[in-house]
Design an enzyme around this catalytic site. Structure first.
Site: not given
Ligand code: PGA
Length: 233
Positions: A8-10, A90, A159, A165, A196
């Site tokens: 997930n490159w956001k 998300h 998640e 993060g 993470s």
């Protein structure tokens, strides 16, 4: 079953970094099933680079297929971009875009209809975790969107919000308990863990048999991290 690794490159990367990362990634040898989810503007070009090796995915989609939805990107458009997967629900979208359970339900239903696999994110916040309410929150997240959903066609990503993060992950036993709960409750296509995940914890996390793969954010935007993570398979 092959492990499913979702990158997930956001909005970490601009155009040239997205394309150069894609070029680095295809050099990595792995037996994992890899899905790359770039930012929307780069999906087409990233897919041109990775299509022979990995699947392309999106980070969100519109909750309606109406044409009168300014600014939206709908499921049909993702289909045309050859997306095979799409992340929905998300926690960052729930928080910043105020996404509701009913919108998430509609997104999942539209994706299933167009044969794109939804990757549905669920997870508790720090307060719920501290007060031992994780299982309650997970059950609620499933129940509130669950109306007429064919879960066998859905990937569920656990998640925990407090883990995203932060460099902090739950204990393996805690992740296993949630993966088992989700599997017992709805029998999805697969259960992933996200939050993470990096090269420094992938070997430990891989020991959790009930987890079918990982949804990876910031570490997935670095080719050195991805080489080490994918080398585990
Ligand atoms: P992280 O993000 O790996 O950077 O914690 C995961 C996610 O938000 O999907």
């Amino acid at each position: 079953m092959k492990k499913l690794i979702v990158a997930n490159w956001k909005v970490f990367l601009g155009r040239s970094d997205s394309l150069s990362l894609a070029k680095q990634l295809v050099k990595i040898k792995t037996s994992a099933n890899v899905v790359v989810c770039p930012s929307f503007p780069y999906i087409y070009d990233v897919n041109k680079i990775i299509a022979d090796n990995f699947h392309i995915g999106a980070q969100d989609c519109a909750s309606k297929d109406t044409q009168s939805f300014t600014g939206a990107i709908n499921v049909q458009q993702l289909k045309e971009l050859e997306c095979k997967y799409c992340i929905v629900g998300h926690s960052e979208r729930r928080m910043y875009a105020h996404e509701t359970a009913s919108e998430i339900h509609d997104k999942i239903a539209l994706l299933i209809e167009k044969k794109i696999t939804p990757i549905f994110c669920i997870g508790e916040d720090k307060i719920s975790h501290m007060s031992n309410k994780t299982e309650e929150v997970i059950a609620m997240h499933l129940d509130e969107v669950g109306f007429k959903i064919d879960w066998k066609k859905v990937v569920i990503a656990y998640e925990p919000i407090w883990s995203i993060g932060t460099g902090i992950t739950p204990k393996n036993s805690e992740i296993k308990a949630i993966a088992d709960l989700v599997k017992n409750k709805v029998s999805p296509k697969a259960v992933l863990y996200g939050g993470s995940v990096s090269s420094s914890n992938i070997h430990e996390l891989n020991k959790i048999k009930s987890v079918d793969g990982f949804l990876i954010g910031s570490a997935s935007t670095r080719s050195d991290e991805m080489s080490e993570i994918l080398a585990a398979y």
